[in-house]
Design a protein around this motif. Structure first.
Motif, short mmCIF file in Angstrom:
data_model
loop_
_atom_site.label_atom_id
_atom_site.label_comp_id
_atom_site.label_asym_id
_atom_site.label_seq_id
_atom_site.Cartn_x
_atom_site.Cartn_y
_atom_site.Cartn_z
N THR A 92 45.76 53.02 -42.22
CA THR A 92 45.08 51.76 -41.93
C THR A 92 44.41 51.89 -40.58
N ILE A 93 43.11 51.58 -40.56
CA ILE A 93 42.35 51.67 -39.31
C ILE A 93 41.68 50.33 -39.03
N ASN A 94 41.40 50.08 -37.77
CA ASN A 94 40.71 48.87 -37.34
C ASN A 94 39.27 49.26 -37.01
N VAL A 95 38.31 48.55 -37.60
CA VAL A 95 36.90 48.86 -37.40
C VAL A 95 36.19 47.63 -36.86
N LYS A 96 35.44 47.82 -35.79
CA LYS A 96 34.65 46.72 -35.22
C LYS A 96 33.32 46.61 -35.94
N LEU A 97 32.79 45.38 -36.01
CA LEU A 97 31.49 45.15 -36.63
C LEU A 97 30.40 45.35 -35.60
N PRO A 98 29.23 45.79 -35.97
CA PRO A 98 28.78 46.23 -37.28
C PRO A 98 29.37 47.60 -37.63
N CYS A 99 29.49 47.87 -38.94
CA CYS A 99 30.10 49.13 -39.37
C CYS A 99 29.56 49.57 -40.72
N VAL A 100 29.87 50.81 -41.06
CA VAL A 100 29.54 51.38 -42.36
C VAL A 100 30.85 51.66 -43.08
N ILE A 101 30.95 51.21 -44.34
CA ILE A 101 32.16 51.43 -45.13
C ILE A 101 31.78 52.13 -46.43
N THR A 102 32.50 53.22 -46.73
CA THR A 102 32.33 53.85 -48.04
C THR A 102 33.57 53.53 -48.85
N SER A 103 33.35 53.22 -50.12
CA SER A 103 34.44 52.69 -50.94
C SER A 103 35.08 53.75 -51.82
N ASP A 104 36.36 53.59 -52.00
CA ASP A 104 37.12 54.37 -52.97
C ASP A 104 37.08 53.58 -54.27
N LEU A 105 37.38 54.22 -55.37
CA LEU A 105 37.31 53.50 -56.65
C LEU A 105 38.34 52.39 -56.76
N ARG A 106 39.38 52.36 -55.93
CA ARG A 106 40.40 51.33 -56.00
C ARG A 106 40.08 50.10 -55.16
N LEU A 107 38.92 50.08 -54.52
CA LEU A 107 38.59 48.97 -53.63
C LEU A 107 38.39 47.66 -54.39
N ASN A 108 37.89 47.71 -55.58
CA ASN A 108 37.47 46.48 -56.23
C ASN A 108 37.80 46.51 -57.72
N GLU A 109 38.10 45.35 -58.24
CA GLU A 109 38.21 45.18 -59.69
C GLU A 109 36.82 44.79 -60.17
N PRO A 110 36.24 45.51 -61.11
CA PRO A 110 34.87 45.19 -61.53
C PRO A 110 34.78 43.81 -62.17
N ARG A 111 33.67 43.14 -61.89
CA ARG A 111 33.37 41.87 -62.55
C ARG A 111 32.28 42.16 -63.57
N TYR A 112 32.40 41.57 -64.71
CA TYR A 112 31.40 41.78 -65.74
C TYR A 112 30.46 40.59 -65.76
N ALA A 113 29.18 40.87 -65.76
CA ALA A 113 28.18 39.81 -65.70
C ALA A 113 28.13 39.03 -67.00
N THR A 114 28.06 37.72 -66.85
CA THR A 114 27.90 36.86 -68.02
C THR A 114 26.40 36.65 -68.26
N LEU A 115 26.04 36.25 -69.45
CA LEU A 115 24.63 36.06 -69.79
C LEU A 115 23.93 35.08 -68.86
N PRO A 116 24.53 33.91 -68.53
CA PRO A 116 23.84 33.00 -67.60
C PRO A 116 23.60 33.65 -66.23
N ASN A 117 24.57 34.41 -65.74
CA ASN A 117 24.38 35.06 -64.44
C ASN A 117 23.33 36.16 -64.51
N ILE A 118 23.23 36.85 -65.63
CA ILE A 118 22.18 37.86 -65.79
C ILE A 118 20.81 37.19 -65.74
N MET A 119 20.68 36.05 -66.39
CA MET A 119 19.41 35.32 -66.38
C MET A 119 19.07 34.83 -64.97
N LYS A 120 20.08 34.37 -64.23
CA LYS A 120 19.85 33.94 -62.85
C LYS A 120 19.41 35.12 -61.99
N ALA A 121 20.04 36.27 -62.20
CA ALA A 121 19.73 37.46 -61.40
C ALA A 121 18.29 37.91 -61.60
#
Length: 175
Positions: A92-121
């Motif tokens: 665990t490291i402490n990083v001051k802002l502004p910073c650059v972060i590279t992600s590991d595959l465990r960083l996030n649970e993917p969200r799947y786009a819904t049709l209304p959100n795709i249309m908004k995008a």
């Protein structure tokens, strides 16, 4: 998902074929300066050439701290506590802002786009820029001169016991 606008840097033809991580880093750094961002999130490594360079070079060009291979990020009094996987476990490291972060595959649970959100995008504005608009020269910094297969190795032989192995090694001048 969840953005208000985007920037698409258009590169095609020969420039695209010879694009290198350093060029991408320079473009990202220029956009970060123009947009006055606090955090740049990048993937761990490229899928085309398997390089793990862009995040580190972007941080160096901006002279910002970096946190690589992030698997967990928490806000802590204006700084970020980044947990990352290392060979011996977690760090665990402490990083001051502004910073650059590279992600590991465990960083996030993917969200799947819904049709209304795709249309908004589809209605969100996407600014188109070129490397020249950003003042970045994308001419290649290195050139592949040749690619060759390694020489074919001679076939090995099977030995029956240790004595035969030792005698073959002595005959070859290895022992």
């Amino acid at each position: 998902m969840g953005l208000d606008r985007g920037i698409h840097v258009e590169i095609s033809g020969k420039d695209y074929e010879t694009l290198q991580p350093f060029h991408v880093s320079k473009m990202l750094a220029k956009i970060a300066e123009e947009e006055k961002v606090d955090i740049i999130f990048l993937g761990k490594q490229a899928i085309d050439d398997d390089c793990n360079q862009t995040g580190q070079m972007t941080a160096a060009l901006l002279d910002w701290p970096q946190a690589t291979f992030a698997s967990k990020i928490e806000k802590n009094n204006g700084d970020l506590m980044v947990t990352r996987e290392i060979d011996g476990g977690l760090e665990t490291i402490n990083v001051k802002l502004p910073c650059v972060i590279t992600s590991d595959l465990r960083l996030n649970e993917p969200r799947y786009a819904t049709l209304p959100n795709i249309m908004k995008a589809k209605k969100k504005p996407i600014a188109k820029k070129s490397p020249a608009d950003l003042g970045v020269d994308v001419s290649p910094r290195q050139e592949v001169l040749s690619v060759e297969d390694p020489p074919v190795r001679e076939a090995g032989s099977i030995v029956q016991d240790v004595d035969e192995l030792v005698s073959k090694l002595k005959a070859a001048g290895v022992v």
